[in-house]
Design a protein around this motif. Sequence first.
Motif, PDB file in Angstrom:
ATOM      1  N   ALA A  84     -65.022  51.201   5.083  1.00 53.90           N
ATOM      2  CA  ALA A  84     -63.808  51.342   4.282  1.00 53.90           C
ATOM      3  C   ALA A  84     -62.607  51.381   5.225  1.00 53.90           C
ATOM      4  O   ALA A  84     -62.755  51.696   6.406  1.00 53.90           O
ATOM      5  N   PRO A  85     -61.406  51.061   4.729  1.00 45.92           N
ATOM      6  CA  PRO A  85     -60.223  51.130   5.580  1.00 45.92           C
ATOM      7  C   PRO A  85     -60.050  52.525   6.185  1.00 45.92           C
ATOM      8  O   PRO A  85     -60.492  53.518   5.592  1.00 45.92           O
ATOM      9  N   GLY A 142     -61.923  35.527  -4.220  1.00 40.47           N
ATOM     10  CA  GLY A 142     -60.872  36.425  -3.733  1.00 40.47           C
ATOM     11  C   GLY A 142     -61.154  37.835  -4.213  1.00 40.47           C
ATOM     12  O   GLY A 142     -61.546  38.022  -5.370  1.00 40.47           O
ATOM     13  N   GLY A 143     -60.961  38.823  -3.356  1.00 41.20           N
ATOM     14  CA  GLY A 143     -61.329  40.181  -3.754  1.00 41.20           C
ATOM     15  C   GLY A 143     -60.226  41.211  -3.570  1.00 41.20           C
ATOM     16  O   GLY A 143     -59.379  41.107  -2.676  1.00 41.20           O
ATOM     17  N   ASP A 185     -54.762  54.755  -4.603  1.00 44.93           N
ATOM     18  CA  ASP A 185     -54.327  53.616  -5.402  1.00 44.93           C
ATOM     19  C   ASP A 185     -54.340  52.356  -4.552  1.00 44.93           C
ATOM     20  O   ASP A 185     -54.265  52.419  -3.325  1.00 44.93           O
ATOM     21  N   ALA A 186     -54.415  51.230  -5.240  1.00 44.75           N
ATOM     22  CA  ALA A 186     -54.522  49.946  -4.543  1.00 44.75           C
ATOM     23  C   ALA A 186     -53.147  49.293  -4.459  1.00 44.75           C
ATOM     24  O   ALA A 186     -52.165  49.818  -4.977  1.00 44.75           O
ATOM     25  N   SER A 187     -53.097  48.145  -3.824  1.00 45.61           N
ATOM     26  CA  SER A 187     -51.872  47.361  -3.943  1.00 45.61           C
ATOM     27  C   SER A 187     -52.147  46.304  -5.007  1.00 45.61           C
ATOM     28  O   SER A 187     -53.293  46.115  -5.421  1.00 45.61           O
ATOM     29  N   ILE A 188     -51.098  45.640  -5.455  1.00 49.11           N
ATOM     30  CA  ILE A 188     -51.300  44.713  -6.573  1.00 49.11           C
ATOM     31  C   ILE A 188     -51.604  43.294  -6.083  1.00 49.11           C
ATOM     32  O   ILE A 188     -51.503  42.328  -6.826  1.00 49.11           O
ATOM     33  N   THR A 189     -51.985  43.197  -4.842  1.00 44.55           N
ATOM     34  CA  THR A 189     -52.328  41.878  -4.292  1.00 44.55           C
ATOM     35  C   THR A 189     -53.788  41.882  -3.853  1.00 44.55           C
ATOM     36  O   THR A 189     -54.408  42.926  -3.753  1.00 44.55           O
ATOM     37  N   LEU A 190     -54.292  40.702  -3.586  1.00 45.72           N
ATOM     38  CA  LEU A 190     -55.636  40.615  -3.027  1.00 45.72           C
ATOM     39  C   LEU A 190     -55.612  41.202  -1.622  1.00 45.72           C
ATOM     40  O   LEU A 190     -54.561  41.264  -0.971  1.00 45.72           O
ATOM     41  N   ASP A 191     -56.799  41.604  -1.143  1.00 50.43           N
ATOM     42  CA  ASP A 191     -56.867  42.252   0.171  1.00 50.43           C
ATOM     43  C   ASP A 191     -56.567  41.268   1.307  1.00 50.43           C
ATOM     44  O   ASP A 191     -56.876  40.080   1.221  1.00 50.43           O
ATOM     45  N   GLY A 192     -56.007  41.805   2.361  1.00 52.00           N
ATOM     46  CA  GLY A 192     -55.826  41.058   3.615  1.00 52.00           C
ATOM     47  C   GLY A 192     -55.016  39.787   3.423  1.00 52.00           C
ATOM     48  O   GLY A 192     -53.990  39.790   2.731  1.00 52.00           O
ATOM     49  N   GLN A 215     -55.896  37.036   1.893  1.00 55.88           N
ATOM     50  CA  GLN A 215     -56.547  36.135   0.940  1.00 55.88           C
ATOM     51  C   GLN A 215     -55.567  35.280   0.144  1.00 55.88           C
ATOM     52  O   GLN A 215     -55.894  34.164  -0.242  1.00 55.88           O
ATOM     53  N   ASP A 216     -54.367  35.802  -0.131  1.00 60.46           N
ATOM     54  CA  ASP A 216     -53.396  34.962  -0.837  1.00 60.46           C
ATOM     55  C   ASP A 216     -53.058  33.732   0.004  1.00 60.46           C
ATOM     56  O   ASP A 216     -52.950  32.623  -0.524  1.00 60.46           O
ATOM     57  N   GLN A 217     -52.911  33.940   1.319  1.00 63.53           N
ATOM     58  CA  GLN A 217     -52.625  32.795   2.195  1.00 63.53           C
ATOM     59  C   GLN A 217     -53.804  31.832   2.225  1.00 63.53           C
ATOM     60  O   GLN A 217     -53.634  30.616   2.218  1.00 63.53           O
ATOM     61  N   LEU A 218     -55.013  32.395   2.253  1.00 65.78           N
ATOM     62  CA  LEU A 218     -56.217  31.554   2.261  1.00 65.78           C
ATOM     63  C   LEU A 218     -56.263  30.691   0.992  1.00 65.78           C
ATOM     64  O   LEU A 218     -56.459  29.466   1.061  1.00 65.78           O
ATOM     65  N   ILE A 219     -56.050  31.323  -0.160  1.00 66.11           N
ATOM     66  CA  ILE A 219     -56.131  30.563  -1.422  1.00 66.11           C
ATOM     67  C   ILE A 219     -55.045  29.496  -1.448  1.00 66.11           C
ATOM     68  O   ILE A 219     -55.277  28.345  -1.838  1.00 66.11           O
ATOM     69  N   ASP A 220     -53.867  29.874  -1.007  1.00 63.35           N
ATOM     70  CA  ASP A 220     -52.757  28.937  -0.983  1.00 63.35           C
ATOM     71  C   ASP A 220     -53.111  27.705  -0.164  1.00 63.35           C
ATOM     72  O   ASP A 220     -52.943  26.557  -0.604  1.00 63.35           O
ATOM     73  N   ALA A 221     -53.642  27.930   1.032  1.00 70.45           N
ATOM     74  CA  ALA A 221     -53.943  26.813   1.936  1.00 70.45           C
ATOM     75  C   ALA A 221     -55.092  25.963   1.391  1.00 70.45           C
ATOM     76  O   ALA A 221     -55.034  24.722   1.420  1.00 70.45           O
ATOM     77  N   VAL A 222     -56.106  26.621   0.854  1.00 71.82           N
ATOM     78  CA  VAL A 222     -57.273  25.875   0.347  1.00 71.82           C
ATOM     79  C   VAL A 222     -56.887  25.072  -0.894  1.00 71.82           C
ATOM     80  O   VAL A 222     -57.223  23.892  -1.027  1.00 71.82           O
ATOM     81  N   ALA A 223     -56.151  25.696  -1.806  1.00 70.29           N
ATOM     82  CA  ALA A 223     -55.772  24.995  -3.038  1.00 70.29           C
ATOM     83  C   ALA A 223     -54.795  23.863  -2.734  1.00 70.29           C
ATOM     84  O   ALA A 223     -54.787  22.833  -3.425  1.00 70.29           O
ATOM     85  N   ALA A 224     -53.971  24.041  -1.688  1.00 73.43           N
ATOM     86  CA  ALA A 224     -53.069  22.952  -1.301  1.00 73.43           C
ATOM     87  C   ALA A 224     -53.887  21.785  -0.749  1.00 73.43           C
ATOM     88  O   ALA A 224     -53.558  20.614  -0.971  1.00 73.43           O
ATOM     89  N   ALA A 225     -54.971  22.097  -0.065  1.00 72.18           N
ATOM     90  CA  ALA A 225     -55.801  21.031   0.523  1.00 72.18           C
ATOM     91  C   ALA A 225     -56.654  20.345  -0.542  1.00 72.18           C
ATOM     92  O   ALA A 225     -56.986  19.173  -0.418  1.00 72.18           O
TER      93      ALA A 225
END
Length: 745
Positions: free
Chosen positions: A411-412, A467-468, A476-483, A485-495
């Motif tokens: 865990a963190p 994405g997790g 409490d959590a943050s309202i974004t995906l961990d680490g 992952q948003d950049q990963l999804i962005d790059a993969v979906a752009a490709a």
Amino acid sequence: MSVIAAGSILLASSFCPAANAESPQNNAQEAQAQSPDERAAGLVAQMTLDEKIQLVHGNYPKVMENRPEDVPVSAGWVPGIERLGIPAQRATDASLGVAAGHRTIKPATALPSSMLLAATWNPKLAFDSGALIGKEARQQGFNILLAGGVNLVREPRGGRNFEYLGEDPLLAGTLVGYSVKGIQSNNIVSTMKHYPIHPQETGRFVLSVNMDEAALRESDLLAFQKGIEIGDPGSIMCSYNRINSHYGCENAIMFDILKKDWGYPGWVISDWGAVHSTVKAVHAGLDQEAGEELDTNVWYGQMLKDAVGTGAVSEKQIDGMVTRILRSLYATGVMDNPVGPPQPLDLEKGKQVAKAAALEGIVLLKNDDNLLPLAASAKKIAVIGPHADAGVLSGAGSSQVIPEGSVRLDAPSNAPDWLAGIYYHPSSPLEAIRKLAPSAEVSYANGNDIQAAAALAAQSDVVILFGGQWTTEAMDASITLDGEQDQLIDAVAAANPKTVVVLQTGGPVLMPWLDKAGAVVEAWYSGAGGGEAIADIIFGKANPSGRLPVTFPASQSQLPNPEIPGARLPLPSPVNHSEPEPFDMSYPEGADIGYRWYAKTDATPLFPFGFGLSYTSFEHAALAFDKTSLTARFTVTNTGGTAGRDTPQLYVKPPKGERRLVGWGITSLDPGESKTVMLAIDPRFIAHYADAAKGWVVAKGKYHLILAKNATDPGIQITVKLPKRTLPVAWHPDAAATSWFAQSE
Ligand code: BGC
């Protein structure tokens, strides 16, 4: 043909699940002519004061001194009284299965998160899941399940949202009721929690939720009230936090609502480390101190006896507390059907129940150009994302179930030290995808190297990208995906625009990459059969039918509290030893929780409450309403080419205020098939609570009935005029006359 309709009076009377066929026979309840209360009173009359006091406080076996050998390391234990045939109370968490968490009991079935269960909107699945958890709890030697989390999701970043049933009081209250019914069909006690409100983890031990009583009665309290009416839980757990300055476990106003207004006959058990007094708590209505090692004093042990000695607490009060405990042990069948020694579990059967729920609770959020279900012609499939080869993500804290074969990550560093870690349940999506696409070349990348993942995506026909968001109790959590992952999804979906994003989250997240992704599937924490269920949906073996039980915001600024106030301190256990300063919280949405807040503030969410796509299409028609019985009727038709399940939702917009859910149907339809749904409205859900009238008031005026696909869908509307009507505070559907509007003005 009429179909089962949920969240309505009709449902409450028409869905009558049988007792679990495999549970022990409740012989004595049939044989005994006396009521549980009479039987309990009979026992109390034979008890000494010491024996009574023994029953109203309990241990936390994990840290208790001199733990007897036959007491498992689990959440709770109260020794029994052999001479009177009173069994020990053996308690375990919770709503997602018999929890292991930081404890050392045998692995049980990991059910999907309660948030996923809520996304099924299906009371029968709630009952089935509860029946399984209850059965496994009994098989492991427990007679009390601390299961029944029904706190409404006010804070989308709440660390425990995955343990709860979404943001709507009718949906959450109905499902928790059936879940408790399922659990208790095994002749054990289920515990609804955390009463009356517990909206966030930040500062959970000290914060004061400041909210007026009417707003509470129309939101969180209404969810409890509905759930109690349906499920009749043996006990209710009070919350850590304060409500209007008084701690949840010594809050006389809140306990009076529960016990006096609603006539709740069971016992109130404290949360672990939530008791702060003896005399105040007893007078307020706390019946039992649980997990006493986590409190700063054992408030209900010698201190309680002393209070009886001084007269600050009367023995009659103690009798009342003990009677409540014993009557629930009788009412649920614990007394007449003692739990036996631990038995082996049928984990294969458990997995089937978990998968059935996952299949109905996974929500298809986006599907451009019918990218899903994936075509059999896809030859090169890339699966990307952390641990998609190993399993599906789970939420952490006291509710965590850790099946054998789970993968553990640390865990963190800012997480509480008692947390077991980040676990992936052993149901590998990659393996399941490979099974369903035997002739395709399926490559896997964990996504740590964003560039390499994008390159793999570019060479593939289609990408399935996981994405997790890991969430946990106590933080409490943050309202974004961990680490990253948003950049990963962005790059993969752009490709590769043919990217299917599969989200594994505790609750809502932002999706800055949404425009680029071809399809989005919200899989929540999907449990023991999660990997297979995800693959079945992606390849069209199952048609998605989940609907969001919670609003997904478009931005953090849309939230009632854009920042979570208070120190973001994870708190170690034992809990009372390092608290931040007490602080107050207001929740500006009040009773207008979730989708009603968005409507009130004119904000367009990313995905509204109730939203979910299917591989087929449905048409709703012929909405009609009978004012006398408050019953709506409409038809649903499958207008597409695939069999599927629809969840038509009925909202009512009262003369003043925002629309709210008053019922829904669950209709499985073959192509071209139509069904008629009938829904009877529980008038409390179109009323407001008036302190002056001490009851529910249905205002006179024009009401819009909206048959819709989600909370923002204009749907089909009709208008009806209703006269003013006041209902007493104790009103509930069973007490309704056949025609509650019969004396209309
Ligand atoms: C949680 C409860 C849980 C209890 C026992 C507390 O930390 O808030 O929900 O039932 O622990 O494990």
